[in-house]
Scaffold this motif. Structure first.
Motif, PDB file in Angstrom:
ATOM      1  N   THR A 138       0.829  -1.198   0.000  1.00 26.44           N
ATOM      2  CA  THR A 138       0.000   0.000   0.000  1.00 26.44           C
ATOM      3  C   THR A 138       0.864   1.249   0.000  1.00 26.44           C
ATOM      4  OG1 THR A 138      -0.122   0.247   2.396  1.00 26.44           O
ATOM      5  CG2 THR A 138      -1.767  -1.171   1.367  1.00 26.44           C
ATOM      6  N   THR A 139       0.323   2.290  -0.585  1.00 22.42           N
ATOM      7  CA  THR A 139       0.911   3.619  -0.521  1.00 22.42           C
ATOM      8  C   THR A 139      -0.170   4.622  -0.880  1.00 22.42           C
ATOM      9  OG1 THR A 139       2.670   5.077  -1.293  1.00 22.42           O
ATOM     10  CG2 THR A 139       1.785   3.531  -2.891  1.00 22.42           C
ATOM     11  N   GLY A 140      -0.356   5.603  -0.042  1.00 27.43           N
ATOM     12  CA  GLY A 140      -1.396   6.591  -0.319  1.00 27.43           C
ATOM     13  C   GLY A 140      -2.728   5.924  -0.574  1.00 27.43           C
ATOM     14  N   LYS A 141      -3.305   6.185  -1.743  1.00 33.21           N
ATOM     15  CA  LYS A 141      -4.602   5.597  -2.101  1.00 33.21           C
ATOM     16  C   LYS A 141      -4.465   4.280  -2.860  1.00 33.21           C
ATOM     17  CE  LYS A 141      -6.983  10.003  -2.287  1.00 33.21           C
ATOM     18  NZ  LYS A 141      -7.792  10.912  -3.077  1.00 33.21           N
ATOM     19  N   LEU A 142      -3.246   3.890  -3.208  1.00 36.18           N
ATOM     20  CA  LEU A 142      -3.024   2.673  -3.998  1.00 36.18           C
ATOM     21  C   LEU A 142      -2.825   1.467  -3.092  1.00 36.18           C
ATOM     22  CD1 LEU A 142      -2.511   1.421  -6.808  1.00 36.18           C
ATOM     23  CD2 LEU A 142      -0.093   1.951  -6.474  1.00 36.18           C
ATOM     24  N   ARG A 143      -3.566   0.404  -3.404  1.00 28.10           N
ATOM     25  CA  ARG A 143      -3.415  -0.866  -2.708  1.00 28.10           C
ATOM     26  C   ARG A 143      -3.326  -1.967  -3.757  1.00 28.10           C
ATOM     27  NH1 ARG A 143      -5.219   2.574   0.453  1.00 28.10           N
ATOM     28  NH2 ARG A 143      -5.454   2.520   2.685  1.00 28.10           N
ATOM     29  N   VAL A 144      -2.275  -2.773  -3.663  1.00 27.76           N
ATOM     30  CA  VAL A 144      -2.037  -3.813  -4.652  1.00 27.76           C
ATOM     31  C   VAL A 144      -1.888  -5.147  -3.934  1.00 27.76           C
ATOM     32  CG1 VAL A 144      -0.461  -4.639  -6.445  1.00 27.76           C
ATOM     33  CG2 VAL A 144      -0.833  -2.182  -6.159  1.00 27.76           C
ATOM     34  N   VAL A 145      -2.655  -6.146  -4.368  1.00 27.53           N
ATOM     35  CA  VAL A 145      -2.515  -7.504  -3.851  1.00 27.53           C
ATOM     36  C   VAL A 145      -1.838  -8.321  -4.934  1.00 27.53           C
ATOM     37  CG1 VAL A 145      -3.744  -9.570  -3.092  1.00 27.53           C
ATOM     38  CG2 VAL A 145      -4.517  -7.326  -2.344  1.00 27.53           C
ATOM     39  N   LEU A 146      -0.792  -9.030  -4.549  1.00 28.26           N
ATOM     40  CA  LEU A 146      -0.023  -9.814  -5.505  1.00 28.26           C
ATOM     41  C   LEU A 146      -0.757 -11.113  -5.861  1.00 28.26           C
ATOM     42  CD1 LEU A 146       3.495  -9.409  -3.867  1.00 28.26           C
ATOM     43  CD2 LEU A 146       2.437  -7.994  -5.628  1.00 28.26           C
TER      44      LEU A 146
END
Length: 157
Positions: A138-146
């Motif tokens: 996560t960073t700021g508004k970005l969330r990434v699931v691998l």
């Protein structure tokens, strides 16, 4: 009530203790932080502390990479890092903390200590009883699931 966040110190020979100390100097969120690691490295941190194991004087090792002011054999460093992760998982499963943040560990040291997991994600899944998990960045508004973790790119297709 403030969220309770367990912070594991990671490999005592690596950058984990430095990252945790820097994080606690300007915490990213208002929370109750609980640091888990060897007493020698957590005693001066501005947070609740749970001491794990004992570092003792240690023994310098040709395998100790990078050089550290705490010369420990990789196996002992791996054991200490593993005990902290296991304690954090125990606290989370008991509802004593709301989240776990893990500092970096050296996988070879964990393997030398008898922990044969490819990474924290798979290890925490087993500690939680074999539940489905995902690694999220996560960073700021970005969330990434691998979609994949800890496998060679050639094995993805």
């Amino acid at each position: 009530m403030l969220p309770r966040i367990a912070l594991t110190l990671g490999d005592p020979r690596g950058i984990g203790p430095e990252i945790v100390a820097k994080t606690l100097s300007e915490p990213p969120a208002e929370a109750h932080y609980i640091v888990i690691g060897p007493e020698e490295l957590i005693r001066d941190l501005p947070a609740e502390r749970i001491s794990i194991g004992a570092m003792g004087k240690g023994i310098a090792s040709a395998q100790t990479i990078p050089p550290s002011p705490f010369p420990l054999p990789p196996r002992e460093a791996g054991r200490l890092a593993a005990l902290a992760v296991e304690k954090a998982a125990e606290l989370a499963l008991a509802g004593d903390v709301d989240a776990i943040v893990t500092a970096p560990v050296e996988k070879r040291a964990l393997h030398d200590a008898g922990y044969a997991y490819p990474g924290h994600t798979e290890w925490l899944a087993e500690l939680a009883g074999g539940v489905d998990v995902a690694m999220m960045l996560t960073t700021g508004k970005l969330r990434v699931v691998l979609a994949t973790t800890h496998i060679p790119l050639s094995a993805v297709p």
